[in-house]
Enzyme design. Structure first.
Site, PDB file in Angstrom:
ATOM      1  CE1 TYR A 174      -4.199   1.764   0.333  1.00 11.20           C
ATOM      2  CE2 TYR A 174      -2.695   3.531   1.608  1.00 11.20           C
ATOM      3  CZ  TYR A 174      -3.697   3.208   0.769  1.00 11.20           C
ATOM      4  OH  TYR A 174      -4.768   4.136   0.723  1.00 11.20           O
ATOM      5  CB  THR A 223     -12.228  17.212 -24.553  1.00 10.19           C
ATOM      6  OG1 THR A 223     -11.242  16.009 -24.230  1.00 10.19           O
ATOM      7  CG2 THR A 223     -12.672  17.148 -26.048  1.00 10.19           C
ATOM      8  CG  ASP A 244      -1.476  17.730 -21.895  1.00 12.39           C
ATOM      9  OD1 ASP A 244      -0.703  16.449 -21.813  1.00 12.39           O
ATOM     10  OD2 ASP A 244      -2.715  17.547 -22.012  1.00 12.39           O
ATOM     11  CE  LYS A 279      -3.859  10.115 -24.494  1.00 16.04           C
ATOM     12  NZ  LYS A 279      -4.592  10.193 -23.442  1.00 16.04           N
ATOM     13  CG  PHE A 281     -16.462  13.877 -27.103  1.00 17.96           C
ATOM     14  CD1 PHE A 281     -16.425  14.898 -26.397  1.00 17.96           C
ATOM     15  CD2 PHE A 281     -15.588  12.846 -26.843  1.00 17.96           C
ATOM     16  CE1 PHE A 281     -15.187  15.083 -25.341  1.00 17.96           C
ATOM     17  CE2 PHE A 281     -14.681  13.050 -25.799  1.00 17.96           C
ATOM     18  CZ  PHE A 281     -14.278  13.869 -25.065  1.00 17.96           C
TER      19      PHE A 281
HETATM   20  N1  F0G Z   1      -4.228  15.536 -22.425  1.00 16.63           N
HETATM   21  C1  F0G Z   1      -4.279  15.090 -23.843  1.00 16.63           C
HETATM   22  C2  F0G Z   1      -3.424  16.040 -24.894  1.00 16.63           C
HETATM   23  C3  F0G Z   1      -4.890  13.953 -23.989  1.00 16.63           C
HETATM   24  O1  F0G Z   1      -4.829  13.793 -25.501  1.00 16.63           O
HETATM   25  C4  F0G Z   1      -5.569  13.208 -23.115  1.00 16.63           C
HETATM   26  C5  F0G Z   1      -6.385  12.060 -23.483  1.00 16.63           C
HETATM   27  C6  F0G Z   1      -5.765  13.814 -22.021  1.00 16.63           C
HETATM   28  C7  F0G Z   1      -4.772  14.954 -21.631  1.00 16.63           C
HETATM   29  C8  F0G Z   1      -6.193  13.218 -20.728  1.00 16.63           C
HETATM   30  O2  F0G Z   1      -5.581  12.066 -20.288  1.00 16.63           O
HETATM   31  O3  F0G Z   1      -7.229  10.165 -21.008  1.00 16.63           O
HETATM   32  O4  F0G Z   1      -5.278   9.697 -19.596  1.00 16.63           O
HETATM   33  O5  F0G Z   1      -7.269  11.002 -18.808  1.00 16.63           O
HETATM   34  N2  F0G Z   1      -6.614  12.064 -24.508  1.00 16.63           N
HETATM   35  C9  F0G Z   1      -7.404  10.783 -25.144  1.00 16.63           C
HETATM   36  C10 F0G Z   1      -7.401  10.829 -26.584  1.00 16.63           C
HETATM   37  C11 F0G Z   1      -8.594  10.341 -24.368  1.00 16.63           C
HETATM   38  O6  F0G Z   1      -7.861   9.774 -27.161  1.00 16.63           O
HETATM   39  O7  F0G Z   1      -6.753  11.797 -27.177  1.00 16.63           O
HETATM   40  P1  F0G Z   1      -6.417  10.448 -19.993  1.00 16.63           P
END
Ligand code: F0G
Length: 471
Positions: free
Chosen positions: A85, A138, A228, A271, A462
């Site tokens: 933990y 988003t 980011d 990613k 979406f």
């Molecule tokens: N920032 C970017 C640029 C992203 O593309 C995503 C997620 C997130 C933050 C959020 O991260 O999904 O781990 O909570 N993008 C995915 C996509 C969902 O399909 O582009 P997460």
């Protein structure tokens, strides 16, 4: 691996291709259901590819998030999970990997990217503050808004034009930053929300020169920059390829230098970092770290696991090392370019230049006869699935949502269908099949009609919205 070399196959002895720096050790069968079954599946899913069952999908380009293939080293690492933990060995390995490769001092693990966005937004935004950024994403923008902030788009104008071939379409426009600071005052700017390769712009990078100038500007005004870093490795690759002075630098060197201009970063490790689940948030300032470490235990888990199992943290720590290998990034971005070149050869409208993680089809270019409130990109995404079982994602009017003040659709300039390529998963033959499917849908464009939205969720619509064809 380029389409022009393909066309001359067999005629040109000097042809030299490159190939992926891996071979396949385990395979996962996929198959295509027939057209009637696809039509039924699409109707049941309300013409929204997020609502399809993956068993009904042939080639899945919905997202490059959490869909990568892990290496044998990462799978071996899973067996080394220390499921304690508190204070798991794997946490310390992950912390060191983030420090070594991204260069930040303090790290907080989270279950995925939006967990990190939540913690940062709640900690670093005061209600009423502005949050400038190089185009919205988003979940990122929603977390700014939930914390009482207002997102302000400060990306260069070129980013909103799918045909503009600017090499760094992700750059921040410093005049827009200046205008914002003059209007609201630097104290009302929470931080700059800077994304490496801008997802919604088509996977477009930020140059090193731009982040350096942004740093100077922010230092003059006492404004922080948070990155980011979700696809920042791919951004580093574009700097190496396109910006003067970086051709002989490694991806790892460029990545660390870029991060050095920022105060911290958050990461969807699903990613670039080559794992199926995971995220992190890292900052240099100890007091901010302390606040984040306090909050992570409320929403994610203890500060030494943040919602991940020990084995997930181990796979992630190894993924961070593999992600910056030059051969890997070259083949990853090269595969996206391969698909893009096939489409460009057929004069199919896509966002140019080809970005890092995906091909973005320009739905306005496909369907100039479908008005934006009949969701051209949603239509294109549905048509592609119907034709060939290829699943993409809408990135247009539906994704942009409604303006919280006026309640109207946002009508973004970019109305796109994204074909995101998972890392280390599909082959060149899959890319050929995808290109031919897109061509078939393009050739049928004039007969295609719009959609009406019949169910609309309040947030991030979406994901779950439903549609019906307009007859
Ligand atoms: N920032 C970017 C640029 C992203 O593309 C995503 C997620 C997130 C933050 C959020 O991260 O999904 O781990 O909570 N993008 C995915 C996509 C969902 O399909 O582009 P997460």
């Amino acid at each position: 691996m380029t389409s022009s070399t393909l066309k001359t196959f067999g005629q040109q002895l000097s042809r030299r291709s490159w190939a992926e720096p891996w071979k396949i050790k385990a395979v996962e069968p996929i198959h295509m259901i027939d057209r009637d079954e696809r039509a039924r599946a699409l109707e049941e899913a309300g013409y929204n590819t997020f609502l399809l069952r993956s068993a009904d999908v042939y080639i899945d380009l919905l997202t490059d998030s959490g869909t990568s293939a892990m290496s044998d080293r990462q799978w071996a690492g899973m067996m080394m999970g220390d499921e304690a933990y508190a204070g798991s060995n794997n946490f310390y390995h992950l912390e060191k990997a983030v420090q070594d490769y991204y260069g930040y001092k303090h790290m907080v693990p989270t279950h995925q990217g939006r967990g990190a966005e939540h913690l940062l937004s709640q900690t670093a935004i005061k209600p009423g503050q502005s949050v400038p950024g190089n185009m919205y994403f988003t979940t990122t923008r929603l977390h700014h808004e939930l914390a009482g902030g207002t997102f302000i788009d400060v990306i260069i104008d070129e980013a909103h034009d799918p045909n503009n071939e600017h090499p760094f379409k992700g750059n921040v426009d410093l005049e827009k930053m200046e205008a914002l600071v003059t209007e609201v005052g630097a104290e009302n700017v929470a931080y700059v929300s800077l994304a490496g390769t801008v997802n919604m712009a088509g996977g477009q990078p930020v140059s090193m020169a731009n982040v350096r100038e942004l740093r100077e500007f922010c230092d003059r005004h006492g404004i922080r920059i948070f990155l980011d870093a979700t696809r920042m490795v791919e951004n580093a690759y574009f700097i190496q390829q396109r910006e003067d002075g970086y051709a002989d630098k490694s991806i790892a060197e460029i990545l660390k230098k870029f991060c050095g201009y920022t105060d911290g970063a958050w990461m969807s490790a699903k990613k670039d970092n080559l794992v199926n689940i995971g995220g992190w948030l890292a900052v240099n300032n100890f007091d901010l770290f302390d606040a984040l470490r306090n909050l992570v235990v409320v929403f994610e888990g203890l500060h030494t696991y943040g919602g991940m199992a020990g084995r997930d943290m181990e796979a992630l720590a190894i993924g961070i090392e593999e992600a910056v290998e030059d051969d890997h990034v070259h083949s990853r971005v090269g595969q996206v370019l391969y698909l893009g070149e096939l489409l460009l050869d057929w004069e199919i409208p896509i966002v140019k230049p080809v970005g890092g993680h995906a091909i973005f089809l320009d739905a306005k270019g496909f369907y100039p006869h479908i008005p934006q409130d009949q969701f051209p990109a949603q239509v294109l995404t549905a048509q592609l699935y119907l034709d060939s079982g290829v699943r993409g994602m809408e990135r247009g009017n539906v994704s942009a949502g409604r303006d919280p003040n006026t309640g109207d659709h946002r009508y973004p300039a970019l109305e796109l269908t994204r074909l995101a390529i998972p890392r280390r998963v599909y082959t060149q033959a899959h890319m050929d099949v995808v290109a031919e499917a897109v061509k078939t849908v393009y050739d049928a464009r004039q007969q295609t009609k719009g959609l009406e939205m019949v169910y609309e969720p309040k947030d991030l619509r979406f994901f779950q919205a439903r549609f019906t064809p307009i007859s």
